[in-house]
Design an enzyme around this catalytic site. Structure first.
Site, mmCIF file in Angstrom:
data_model
loop_
_atom_site.group_PDB
_atom_site.id
_atom_site.type_symbol
_atom_site.label_atom_id
_atom_site.label_comp_id
_atom_site.label_asym_id
_atom_site.label_seq_id
_atom_site.Cartn_x
_atom_site.Cartn_y
_atom_site.Cartn_z
ATOM 1 N N ASP A 1 9.128 -0.674 18.164
ATOM 2 C CA ASP A 1 9.038 0.089 16.913
ATOM 3 C C ASP A 1 10.287 0.964 16.871
ATOM 4 O O ASP A 1 10.995 1.096 17.885
ATOM 5 C CB ASP A 1 7.748 0.938 16.963
ATOM 6 C CG ASP A 1 7.474 1.726 15.677
ATOM 7 O OD1 ASP A 1 8.167 1.501 14.661
ATOM 8 O OD2 ASP A 1 6.562 2.588 15.700
ATOM 9 N N ARG B 1 -2.067 7.297 3.502
ATOM 10 C CA ARG B 1 -0.951 7.319 4.464
ATOM 11 C C ARG B 1 -0.330 8.711 4.423
ATOM 12 O O ARG B 1 0.005 9.203 3.346
ATOM 13 C CB ARG B 1 0.122 6.299 4.124
ATOM 14 C CG ARG B 1 1.438 6.654 4.833
ATOM 15 C CD ARG B 1 2.499 5.617 4.752
ATOM 16 N NE ARG B 1 2.132 4.452 5.519
ATOM 17 C CZ ARG B 1 3.005 3.549 5.946
ATOM 18 N NH1 ARG B 1 4.295 3.689 5.689
ATOM 19 N NH2 ARG B 1 2.600 2.504 6.625
ATOM 20 N N HIS C 1 -2.203 3.991 13.555
ATOM 21 C CA HIS C 1 -1.858 3.011 12.499
ATOM 22 C C HIS C 1 -2.756 1.775 12.687
ATOM 23 O O HIS C 1 -2.293 0.697 13.056
ATOM 24 C CB HIS C 1 -0.371 2.650 12.593
ATOM 25 C CG HIS C 1 0.184 1.981 11.371
ATOM 26 N ND1 HIS C 1 -0.528 1.815 10.197
ATOM 27 C CD2 HIS C 1 1.419 1.430 11.125
ATOM 28 C CE1 HIS C 1 0.227 1.195 9.306
ATOM 29 N NE2 HIS C 1 1.406 0.958 9.842
ATOM 30 N N ARG D 1 -0.374 -8.391 7.330
ATOM 31 C CA ARG D 1 -0.881 -7.102 6.848
ATOM 32 C C ARG D 1 -1.821 -7.312 5.659
ATOM 33 O O ARG D 1 -2.856 -6.667 5.548
ATOM 34 C CB ARG D 1 0.275 -6.168 6.422
ATOM 35 C CG ARG D 1 1.262 -5.773 7.507
ATOM 36 C CD ARG D 1 0.632 -4.975 8.618
ATOM 37 N NE ARG D 1 -0.082 -3.808 8.147
ATOM 38 C CZ ARG D 1 0.472 -2.678 7.697
ATOM 39 N NH1 ARG D 1 1.778 -2.535 7.696
ATOM 40 N NH2 ARG D 1 -0.282 -1.666 7.300
ATOM 41 N N CYS E 1 6.404 -3.760 14.006
ATOM 42 C CA CYS E 1 5.645 -3.413 12.800
ATOM 43 C C CYS E 1 6.535 -3.363 11.565
ATOM 44 O O CYS E 1 6.049 -3.533 10.447
ATOM 45 C CB CYS E 1 4.926 -2.079 13.004
ATOM 46 S SG CYS E 1 6.024 -0.760 13.566
ATOM 47 N N GLN F 1 -2.179 -1.803 11.001
ATOM 48 C CA GLN F 1 -1.041 -2.540 11.572
ATOM 49 C C GLN F 1 -1.491 -3.332 12.801
ATOM 50 O O GLN F 1 -1.124 -4.494 12.974
ATOM 51 C CB GLN F 1 0.085 -1.569 11.948
ATOM 52 C CG GLN F 1 1.273 -2.236 12.597
ATOM 53 C CD GLN F 1 2.043 -3.148 11.645
ATOM 54 O OE1 GLN F 1 2.414 -2.729 10.562
ATOM 55 N NE2 GLN F 1 2.276 -4.392 12.038
#
Ligand code: CP
Ligand code: NVA
Length: 326
Positions: free
Chosen positions: A231, A108, A135, A312, A272, A138
């Site tokens: 988001d 990440r 991402h 996740r 998310c 996700q």
């Protein structure tokens, strides 16, 4: 079944076919049911997994850690101040060293180029746990959550409302187009997605039966949507842009009125996370207008955000089992 994914990297969903994404979601569903029944696997037994984090994380770090342990492997967290990456050692050298010791590497960070370079040199599967650009893990969790609510993805409508040019908007646009969904990016003109990627998403949608709409009209974007997604308005690394984003995105805050505008009583709300939905965090106290969603929606009947967060772990586990498991 699309065939084996052994040895593959997951850097962005563009690199995966609809059938491969479908297989990962199906495997995630099985792993989730198994875990609920108290059954975990051993596919990562004897394997070591490196978790590199240049940016902070709650869900991604926790999901990778739990998923590795559930499958009998050993996760090793390597934070930005713990390793030499980028400061005293090149990304390519770090990749070659870690690739000799670990059986898979999660990364990440900021630049997408970093995760591409890790993948080029590591010799083991590399998984993108978020970059400034993409991402992908996700979106797998998001798609699993949508399918749990509505069944097969093809034809379902998802409206992403907010910063239409961020990693989530781009990743959802591609992921939903791959799965034949009707994806709408709803944002002010200043924050519309990268036009080249919109073209790519449209050509994918032409193959899969999906549809891609980019609009600044909330009415056009959310009418008929099965899922409304948002988001934060300023992503990690963009903190200096918060005042400017508040000014642009205030009209795009997800509200009860917006959820009702879908025209579907069963419409769901996705995020998310992390989210500003009340004034309880430090940042929200500093910028009280920063909330991208009303608390009433976040806590209301529409919200599937904690199923999504749980998903996740199941989807990340599916990625590791499929690409690095025995
Ligand atoms: N959604 C997500 O990636 O959360 P974290 O930043 O907590 O990992
Ligand atoms: N767009 C957000 C996503 C966080 C999971 C960010 O990059 O900070």
């Amino acid at each position: 079944m699309a065939g084996t994914l052994k040895g593959r990297h997951l850097l962005k969903l563009l690199d995966f076919s609809p059938a491969e994404i479908g297989d990962l979601l199906e495997l995630a569903g099985t792993l989730k049911a198994n875990k609920r029944a108290g059954v975990t696997g051993k596919t990562l037994a004897g394997k070591n997994i490196a978790l590199i984090f240049e940016k902070p994380s709650t869900r991604t770090r926790a999901a990778f850690t739990v998923a590795v342990v559930d499958e009998g492997g050993h996760p090793e967290y390597l934070g930005k101040n713990d390793i030499q990456l980028g400061k005293k050692e090149t990304v390519a050298d770090t990749a070659r060293v870690l690739g000799r010791m670990f059986d898979g590497i999660e990364f990440r960070g900021f630049s997408h180029e970093t995760v591409e370079t890790l993948a080029r040199y590591a010799g083991v599967p590399v998984w993108n746990g978020l970059t400034d650009t993409w991402h992908p893990t996700q979106v797998l969790a998001d798609l699993l959550t949508v399918t749990e609510a509505f069944g097969p993805l093809r034809g379902l409508a998802l409206a992403f409302v907010g910063d239409g040019r961020n990693n989530m908007a781009h990743s959802l646009m591609i992921g939903c187009a791959k799965m034949g969904m009707d994806v709408r990016i709803v944002a002010p003109a200043e924050l519309h997605p990268n036009p080249a990627l919109v073209e790519t998403a449209r050509s994918i949608a032409a193959e899969t039966g999906g549809r891609v709409t980019v609009t600044d009209s909330i009415q056009e974007g959310v009418t008929g949507a099965h899922a409304v997604y948002t988001d934060v308005w300023a992503s990690m690394g963009e903190e200096a842009k918060i005042p400017e984003r508040i000014a642009l995105l205030k009209p795009y805050k997800v509200t009860r009125k917006m959820m009702e505008m879908t025209g579907r009583r069963e419409a769901i709300f996705l995020h998310c996370l992390p989210s500003f939905h009340n004034l309880e965090t430090e940042t929200a106290q500093k910028y009280p207008e920063i909330c991208e969603v009303e608390d009433e929606v976040f806590e209301g009947r529409w919200s599937r955000v904690f199923d999504e967060a749980e998903n996740r772990v199941h989807t990340i586990k599916a990625v590791m089992v499929a690409t690095a498991g025995r």
